[in-house]
Design a protein around this motif. Structure first.
Motif, short mmCIF file in Angstrom:
data_model
loop_
_atom_site.label_atom_id
_atom_site.label_comp_id
_atom_site.label_asym_id
_atom_site.label_seq_id
_atom_site.Cartn_x
_atom_site.Cartn_y
_atom_site.Cartn_z
N TYR A 37 0.76 -1.16 -0.06
CA TYR A 37 -0.06 -0.02 0.10
C TYR A 37 0.87 1.22 -0.05
O TYR A 37 0.49 2.25 -0.82
CB TYR A 37 -1.14 -0.08 1.07
CG TYR A 37 -2.01 1.17 1.10
CD1 TYR A 37 -3.09 0.86 0.24
CD2 TYR A 37 -1.67 2.24 1.53
CE1 TYR A 37 -4.07 1.92 0.15
CE2 TYR A 37 -2.69 3.41 1.31
CZ TYR A 37 -3.72 3.20 0.55
OH TYR A 37 -4.56 4.18 0.07
N MET A 38 1.96 1.37 0.83
CA MET A 38 2.80 2.37 0.82
C MET A 38 3.45 2.60 -0.69
O MET A 38 3.42 3.99 -0.90
CB MET A 38 3.76 2.24 2.02
CG MET A 38 3.16 2.49 3.26
SD MET A 38 4.37 2.65 4.61
CE MET A 38 4.69 0.71 4.90
N ILE A 39 3.96 1.52 -1.47
CA ILE A 39 4.45 1.64 -2.68
C ILE A 39 3.23 2.32 -3.49
O ILE A 39 3.71 3.47 -4.15
CB ILE A 39 4.85 0.46 -3.11
CG1 ILE A 39 6.18 0.04 -2.35
CG2 ILE A 39 5.13 0.65 -4.31
CD1 ILE A 39 6.79 -1.35 -2.77
N SER A 40 2.15 1.99 -3.44
CA SER A 40 0.99 2.26 -4.21
C SER A 40 0.97 3.93 -4.08
O SER A 40 0.60 4.67 -4.89
CB SER A 40 -0.05 1.50 -4.35
OG SER A 40 -0.79 1.55 -3.03
N TRP A 41 0.76 4.07 -2.60
CA TRP A 41 0.59 5.63 -2.11
C TRP A 41 1.67 6.42 -2.55
O TRP A 41 1.32 7.58 -3.13
CB TRP A 41 0.31 5.53 -0.82
CG TRP A 41 -0.30 6.66 0.05
CD1 TRP A 41 -0.81 7.72 -0.69
CD2 TRP A 41 -0.24 6.98 1.27
NE1 TRP A 41 -1.17 8.62 0.33
CE2 TRP A 41 -1.09 8.17 1.67
CE3 TRP A 41 0.10 6.32 2.27
CZ2 TRP A 41 -1.29 9.05 2.85
CZ3 TRP A 41 -0.23 6.63 3.66
CH2 TRP A 41 -1.06 7.93 3.68
N LEU A 42 2.67 6.16 -2.70
CA LEU A 42 3.91 7.05 -3.05
C LEU A 42 3.88 7.22 -4.65
O LEU A 42 4.01 8.41 -5.01
CB LEU A 42 5.46 6.24 -2.72
CG LEU A 42 5.81 6.27 -1.35
CD1 LEU A 42 6.89 5.21 -1.16
CD2 LEU A 42 6.02 7.56 -1.01
N GLN A 43 3.49 6.26 -5.28
CA GLN A 43 3.46 6.33 -6.68
C GLN A 43 2.05 7.20 -7.10
O GLN A 43 2.14 8.35 -7.95
CB GLN A 43 3.12 5.05 -7.39
CG GLN A 43 4.36 4.34 -7.50
CD GLN A 43 4.16 2.57 -8.06
OE1 GLN A 43 3.16 2.16 -7.74
NE2 GLN A 43 5.06 2.32 -8.40
N ALA A 44 1.20 7.11 -6.23
CA ALA A 44 -0.22 7.83 -6.49
C ALA A 44 -0.10 9.13 -6.41
O ALA A 44 -0.25 10.26 -6.96
CB ALA A 44 -1.58 7.49 -5.95
N SER A 45 0.90 9.54 -5.18
CA SER A 45 1.21 11.13 -4.79
C SER A 45 1.68 11.67 -5.78
O SER A 45 1.21 12.79 -6.18
CB SER A 45 1.84 10.99 -3.55
OG SER A 45 1.27 10.37 -2.38
#
Length: 191
Positions: A66-74
């Motif tokens: 989730y943190m990886i996808s959150w970083l990418q989405a940000s």
């Protein structure tokens, strides 16, 4: 703990000194087989430390993903928001929270990924030595006093600067070094 002859089995309770009740409850809701509350941006940074402490690998894995996808989405959301750096501050803030948490937990692969993500944002959002120019307000560009939600863009930027300054020196160094390595890279935001 409850299967062996431990104090907790006899007392039928577990003392959790130093734990935040709401965070621990959130963690339990994420692991309870009948509930399995999803990992989201509202709970991931609250429960990952607990999952790590109790070595709940399935939750740790979900939190990391989730943190990886959150970083990418940000970064993607910041890029879509516009060219002015103040628009990007609200998307940088969770990235700084993530890098602090993953560094604290020694998730080195995630630290590298977070550093690269943060370096794509312009240094003006987190470098306190960087002075903003006192240019006239340009039409359709935000000023630091403009609001997004309940906060001003300037407040969010200041929060980013404080978070950056509170990061360990080695992480700050890695972010700045990564930014310099890829300064002219087309995948970075331009400011």
């Amino acid at each position: 703990m409850f299967d062996h002859d431990c104090k907790e089995k006899k007392e039928n309770s577990v003392s959790l000194p130093g734990k935040n009740y709401d965070d621990f409850l959130e963690f339990l809701l994420c692991i309870h087989p009948r509930i399995l509350k999803p990992i989201t941006e509202t709970n991931v940074l609250r429960i990952v430390s607990i999952a790590d402490e109790y070595q709940v690998t399935s939750v740790i894995k979900k939190c990391k993903e989730y943190m990886i996808s959150w970083l990418q989405a940000s970064f993607d959301q910041a890029r879509a928001k516009g060219n002015h750096y103040l628009y990007h501050a609200e998307y940088l803030r969770p990235c700084l929270r993530i890098v602090a948490k993953v560094h604290e937990l020694s998730y080195n692969d995630l630290v590298k990924f977070a550093v690269k993500s943060i370096a794509k944002f312009g240094h003006i959002l987190y470098n306190t030595g960087q002075k903003e120019s006192q240019k006239m307000h340009i039409k359709n560009q935000p000023s630091p006093s403009d609001k997004t939600g309940d906060e001003t863009f300037g407040d969010i930027k200041m929060d980013c600067m404080k978070m950056f300054q509170n990061l360990p020196f080695e992480i700050k160094y890695k972010i700045v070094a990564e930014r310099l390595l890829h300064l002219n890279d087309e995948t970075n935001l331009k400011y």
